[in-house]
Design a protein around this motif. Structure first.
Motif, PDB file in Angstrom:
ATOM      1  N   SER A   1      10.585   2.361  -4.424  1.00  0.00           N
ATOM      2  CA  SER A   1       9.307   2.982  -4.046  1.00  0.00           C
ATOM      3  C   SER A   1       9.233   3.255  -2.553  1.00  0.00           C
ATOM      4  CB  SER A   1       8.146   2.088  -4.460  1.00  0.00           C
ATOM      5  OG  SER A   1       8.248   0.863  -3.769  1.00  0.00           O
ATOM      6  N   THR A   2      10.182   2.692  -1.796  1.00  0.00           N
ATOM      7  CA  THR A   2      10.165   2.972  -0.360  1.00  0.00           C
ATOM      8  C   THR A   2      10.885   4.275  -0.049  1.00  0.00           C
ATOM      9  OG1 THR A   2      12.168   1.671  -0.082  1.00  0.00           O
ATOM     10  CG2 THR A   2      10.068   0.562   0.333  1.00  0.00           C
ATOM     11  N   LYS A 147       5.508  -4.616   8.240  1.00  0.00           N
ATOM     12  CA  LYS A 147       6.349  -3.526   7.762  1.00  0.00           C
ATOM     13  C   LYS A 147       5.662  -2.225   8.147  1.00  0.00           C
ATOM     14  CE  LYS A 147       8.903  -2.077   3.634  1.00  0.00           C
ATOM     15  NZ  LYS A 147       9.196  -2.416   2.230  1.00  0.00           N
ATOM     16  N   GLU A 168       3.817  -7.436   5.870  1.00  0.00           N
ATOM     17  CA  GLU A 168       4.896  -7.110   4.940  1.00  0.00           C
ATOM     18  C   GLU A 168       4.506  -7.427   3.498  1.00  0.00           C
ATOM     19  OE1 GLU A 168       9.735  -7.532   4.632  1.00  0.00           O
ATOM     20  OE2 GLU A 168       8.637  -8.974   5.857  1.00  0.00           O
ATOM     21  N   GLN A 170       1.688  -7.245   2.119  1.00  0.00           N
ATOM     22  CA  GLN A 170       0.650  -6.344   1.604  1.00  0.00           C
ATOM     23  C   GLN A 170       1.114  -4.895   1.531  1.00  0.00           C
ATOM     24  OE1 GLN A 170      -2.081  -7.243   0.406  1.00  0.00           O
ATOM     25  NE2 GLN A 170      -2.634  -9.218   1.274  1.00  0.00           N
ATOM     26  N   TYR A 171       2.268  -4.610   2.103  1.00  0.00           N
ATOM     27  CA  TYR A 171       2.712  -3.226   2.310  1.00  0.00           C
ATOM     28  C   TYR A 171       2.673  -2.396   1.022  1.00  0.00           C
ATOM     29  CZ  TYR A 171       5.883   0.610   3.657  1.00  0.00           C
ATOM     30  OH  TYR A 171       6.442   1.825   3.894  1.00  0.00           O
ATOM     31  N   SER A 172       3.270  -2.916  -0.035  1.00  0.00           N
ATOM     32  CA  SER A 172       3.386  -2.097  -1.256  1.00  0.00           C
ATOM     33  C   SER A 172       2.048  -1.940  -1.972  1.00  0.00           C
ATOM     34  CB  SER A 172       4.427  -2.703  -2.200  1.00  0.00           C
ATOM     35  OG  SER A 172       4.075  -4.039  -2.493  1.00  0.00           O
ATOM     36  N   ASN A 173       1.120  -2.886  -1.769  1.00  0.00           N
ATOM     37  CA  ASN A 173      -0.189  -2.799  -2.442  1.00  0.00           C
ATOM     38  C   ASN A 173      -0.940  -1.535  -2.052  1.00  0.00           C
ATOM     39  OD1 ASN A 173       0.591  -5.314  -3.168  1.00  0.00           O
ATOM     40  ND2 ASN A 173      -1.056  -6.419  -2.129  1.00  0.00           N
ATOM     41  N   TYR A 174      -0.782  -1.120  -0.798  1.00  0.00           N
ATOM     42  CA  TYR A 174      -1.546   0.012  -0.280  1.00  0.00           C
ATOM     43  C   TYR A 174      -0.767   1.320  -0.333  1.00  0.00           C
ATOM     44  CZ  TYR A 174      -5.015  -3.277   1.396  1.00  0.00           C
ATOM     45  OH  TYR A 174      -5.981  -4.229   1.463  1.00  0.00           O
ATOM     46  N   LEU A 175       0.499   1.242  -0.748  1.00  0.00           N
ATOM     47  CA  LEU A 175       1.354   2.426  -0.680  1.00  0.00           C
ATOM     48  C   LEU A 175       0.811   3.636  -1.445  1.00  0.00           C
ATOM     49  CD1 LEU A 175       3.764   2.903   1.024  1.00  0.00           C
ATOM     50  CD2 LEU A 175       5.253   2.243  -0.876  1.00  0.00           C
ATOM     51  N   GLN A 179       0.232   7.064   0.459  1.00  0.00           N
ATOM     52  CA  GLN A 179       0.950   8.293   0.093  1.00  0.00           C
ATOM     53  C   GLN A 179      -0.023   9.430  -0.185  1.00  0.00           C
ATOM     54  OE1 GLN A 179       3.677   7.066  -3.018  1.00  0.00           O
ATOM     55  NE2 GLN A 179       5.260   6.630  -1.522  1.00  0.00           N
TER      56      GLN A 179
END
Length: 188
Positions: A1-2, A147, A168, A170-175, A179
């Motif tokens: 997902s990154t 991150k 870091e 929390q990074y993916s929670n808000y992605l 986006q």
């Protein structure tokens, strides 16, 4: 997902036609920010805080606007944020690679435990087909791991860049929200 090249949002969510619902459901409301001085517009969630302030006015980078996530709880001391900045280029013939390479070097020197996860100059930003560089990296500050995603594009004699900074963990929670915001950015 990154993976930055796939940072597009499918049409099924149809965010462009998002309307502001009645007050019972404001959590999903999307607002549009417009700045005519810098010719940018971007969509952001209504429950995020908009900050228009240049925190370091004497440096070459102008901070146009930042959006901060709502605090999750009282101990949430670091809100995730998305910021849009612009910098005048001294060399108008500079390529994205020429801009990004010394940037990575500088981060490596100035950020503690800098770790580059991804570097990409094969993406676009800002509506048109503006080629952009993209970086994703981690670093540490005051014992906390952060991150960051940074995406920048050169338009005329300016480089516009958008940065997403998060703890870091929390990074993916808000992605998904981030986006949506990055995809909605328009630079005239």
């Amino acid at each position: 997902s990154t993976n930055l090249t796939n940072a597009t949002i499918p049409n099924s969510t149809n965010l462009t036609n998002a309307t502001i619902p009645n007050s019972t459901n404001l959590t999903n409301a999307i607002l549009t920010y417009q700045n005519n001085s810098y010719d940018i517009t971007i969509q952001y969630p209504a429950n995020w805080t908009k900050v228009e302030r240049d925190f370091t006015p004497n440096d070459p980078v102008a901070n146009i606007v930042a959006f901060r996530s709502p605090a999750e709880n009282t101990s949430d001391t670091y809100p995730e944020n998305l910021a849009i900045s612009v910098q005048r280029l001294t060399d108008q013939n500079m390529t994205l690679d020429e801009y990004a390479a010394p940037l990575i070097t500088r981060y490596n020197k100035t950020l503690t435990d800098f770790n580059l996860i991804e570097s990409n100059t094969n993406i676009t930003l800002g509506g048109g087909n503006n080629p952009a560089y993209g970086l994703i990296f981690t670093y540490r500050e005051d014992g906390t791991n952060y991150k960051r995603m940074e995406i920048g594009t050169i338009i005329g004699d300016r480089i516009y860049f958008i940065t997403y900074n998060a703890q870091e963990k929390q990074y993916s929670n808000y992605l998904p929200t981030i986006q949506m915001m990055i995809n909605s950015l328009q630079i005239k």
